[in-house]
Design a protein around this motif. Sequence first.
Motif, PDB file in Angstrom:
ATOM      1  N   UNK A 285       0.834  -1.208   0.000  1.00 55.90           N
ATOM      2  CA  UNK A 285       0.000   0.000   0.000  1.00 55.90           C
ATOM      3  C   UNK A 285       0.869   1.259   0.000  1.00 55.90           C
ATOM      4  N   UNK A 286       1.850   1.307   0.879  1.00 54.73           N
ATOM      5  CA  UNK A 286       2.737   2.473   0.953  1.00 54.73           C
ATOM      6  C   UNK A 286       3.476   2.684  -0.360  1.00 54.73           C
ATOM      7  N   UNK A 287       3.942   1.587  -0.961  1.00 53.93           N
ATOM      8  CA  UNK A 287       4.672   1.676  -2.222  1.00 53.93           C
ATOM      9  C   UNK A 287       3.772   2.158  -3.347  1.00 53.93           C
ATOM     10  N   UNK A 288       2.518   1.735  -3.320  1.00 54.54           N
ATOM     11  CA  UNK A 288       1.587   2.085  -4.400  1.00 54.54           C
ATOM     12  C   UNK A 288       1.267   3.573  -4.449  1.00 54.54           C
ATOM     13  N   UNK A 289       1.448   4.278  -3.332  1.00 55.44           N
ATOM     14  CA  UNK A 289       1.150   5.718  -3.299  1.00 55.44           C
ATOM     15  C   UNK A 289       2.419   6.564  -3.224  1.00 55.44           C
ATOM     16  N   UNK A 290       3.578   5.929  -3.424  1.00 55.71           N
ATOM     17  CA  UNK A 290       4.831   6.679  -3.463  1.00 55.71           C
ATOM     18  C   UNK A 290       5.284   7.220  -2.113  1.00 55.71           C
ATOM     19  N   UNK A 291       4.942   6.497  -1.042  1.00 53.61           N
ATOM     20  CA  UNK A 291       5.243   6.973   0.307  1.00 53.61           C
ATOM     21  C   UNK A 291       6.662   6.633   0.754  1.00 53.61           C
ATOM     22  N   UNK A 292       7.227   5.576   0.199  1.00 52.63           N
ATOM     23  CA  UNK A 292       8.495   5.051   0.694  1.00 52.63           C
ATOM     24  C   UNK A 292       9.688   5.612  -0.070  1.00 52.63           C
ATOM     25  N   UNK A 293      10.688   6.077   0.676  1.00 50.12           N
ATOM     26  CA  UNK A 293      11.976   6.456   0.109  1.00 50.12           C
ATOM     27  C   UNK A 293      12.988   6.514   1.247  1.00 50.12           C
ATOM     28  N   UNK A 294      14.169   7.036   0.972  1.00 46.59           N
ATOM     29  CA  UNK A 294      15.241   7.024   1.974  1.00 46.59           C
ATOM     30  C   UNK A 294      14.947   7.922   3.172  1.00 46.59           C
ATOM     31  N   UNK A 295      13.942   8.774   3.070  1.00 47.13           N
ATOM     32  CA  UNK A 295      13.570   9.646   4.184  1.00 47.13           C
ATOM     33  C   UNK A 295      12.378   9.120   4.978  1.00 47.13           C
ATOM     34  N   UNK A 296      11.961   7.892   4.677  1.00 51.45           N
ATOM     35  CA  UNK A 296      10.847   7.262   5.391  1.00 51.45           C
ATOM     36  C   UNK A 296      11.401   6.326   6.455  1.00 51.45           C
ATOM     37  N   UNK A 297      10.978   6.527   7.691  1.00 51.70           N
ATOM     38  CA  UNK A 297      11.417   5.674   8.800  1.00 51.70           C
ATOM     39  C   UNK A 297      10.224   4.887   9.316  1.00 51.70           C
ATOM     40  N   UNK A 298      10.325   3.563   9.215  1.00 52.99           N
ATOM     41  CA  UNK A 298       9.248   2.652   9.592  1.00 52.99           C
ATOM     42  C   UNK A 298       9.514   2.091  10.986  1.00 52.99           C
ATOM     43  N   UNK A 299       8.566   2.273  11.887  1.00 52.21           N
ATOM     44  CA  UNK A 299       8.690   1.677  13.219  1.00 52.21           C
ATOM     45  C   UNK A 299       8.129   0.258  13.187  1.00 52.21           C
ATOM     46  N   UNK A 300       8.883  -0.682  13.699  1.00 53.41           N
ATOM     47  CA  UNK A 300       8.514  -2.087  13.897  1.00 53.41           C
ATOM     48  C   UNK A 300       8.767  -2.953  12.664  1.00 53.41           C
ATOM     49  N   UNK A 301       7.879  -2.903  11.671  1.00 52.48           N
ATOM     50  CA  UNK A 301       7.990  -3.731  10.464  1.00 52.48           C
ATOM     51  C   UNK A 301       8.247  -5.196  10.831  1.00 52.48           C
TER      52      UNK A 301
END
Length: 498
Positions: A285-301
């Motif tokens: 979902x995040x990838x489909x809306x262009x949310x993820x890049x080197x400035x995105x920090x994901x907690x937990x995963x």
Amino acid sequence: MKNVSLPRPATRYTVVRAEFLIPVSDHHGRQSRIHDGYVLTEGSTITEAGPFSEEIRARIISQCGSDLTVVGGRGSEGKEIPMLRAAILPGFVKAHGHDHESPIIGVAKDCPLTEWLDEAVNLFTGFMNEDRAILEEKFGKSPNLVTYLKARVDDIWYGITTNMVHHCNHNKYRVEEIVTANLMAGTKMIVAVGSQDRNYDDRILDIPHNVAVERLDNYLAQFGGSERTWIIPGPDQFFSNGPDILKALKKWSRDHGTLIHIHSSEEPNTTKWFRETYGMTPIQYADSIGFLDENTILAHQVNNTDEDLEIIRRTGAKVVHNPLANTILGSGMPPVPRMMEMGIPVAISTDGSGSADFQNIICAARLASEYQKAVLKDAHVLPAHQVLEMITAIPAEFLRLNTGQIAPGRDADLVVLDISKPNMTPSYLENIVENIIWAADGSEARWVMANGVMVKDDNVLTTLDLDQILSEVQELAELFIEYKKKARKISGTGAHKE
């Protein structure tokens, strides 16, 4: 916001000498260990660090004169800079946490994430909003400030000098108080301001989604100039934020050159529910809306498919692992060694005190390693020095801050661990890092320096009134327990449906 007097160093120069210096720095080598090492600071900056010598002692005493503080106290003439039975490390860096949770330690335990959110976090933050007038009269200040000051105590106590606070749910309305607490304490803080517009407590939904963007604009205007404090977007969860609000917040992040922080795939039931409800994983979902890049920090995963991991690797997003909360809430554990082998950057953090129970970040590093060694049946994975980097240099790089390493030009953020205790004896050059990770109990942080200020001096907090803060938090927690007995039940967060 009322004027807050920012703590400043007592003297121009401060020097600390100890039996061991563990700089975790590119300057000395990430895995270097120095016997009889020292650090000299000027103002808020490290100016020297390395092996100590008689020549260095004479030069520092001559150069700095009376404008010098010696950590642990000056010795006699010729021995003015005594060697402490201690280890000097970079101040610990916490890349994910929640500063409102101290009063709810032990509330709604032995239950999964979304049930805990509704029965502890959302209930507590709602209590502070509903009873705000009564609580403000009782404490003479915002009840949120009471909790946030306790969180600053918790961090400093365990040697954490830098923190990214995920300011979620009702806390997104209380940024003035969190900035005030950080300035009073003298620490560094990135405030990731929360948002949600679906699948959450309906009292705080951001509808229309531009409400969340306007909130960020207002906070940046109010607090963007505050020292050692930064404002970024921090949407709570992928399940609680629809595509329009996430796209808008990501655009804000890009326009302002900031990081963006979010919880992701933390709990198995909710991750499964998300996939069944929306036909994709949270990462897809995040990838489909262009949310993820080197400035995105994901907690937990925590809960991943192979495709999820490949997406994270491809986009350059970063992961903050929170082993204390993940185990207590039964969320599972992410495949940290595999992530790192794939080139996914991973840091270790504590999460909030409500789910982790304390901010002992050394304990978090130890648990992260111990779990992976056991489940993979491989004692070689995540050795002590690697997990030490994951609570110092690596999260500092995530947060793009000049800390997490001891080297000239770095911010003067240090923790000095007392190794004279029984659990730390024997310690010598070859085992000191291993002892810190495997044997320390967290109470060893005897001196803590943040931005050149000794915020914990010989186990005494210098910037915060410990007795008052503990008393107020105790009273606030007891009032909440009484409120909880008669409060309406909350449900509807993620997969927690009733």
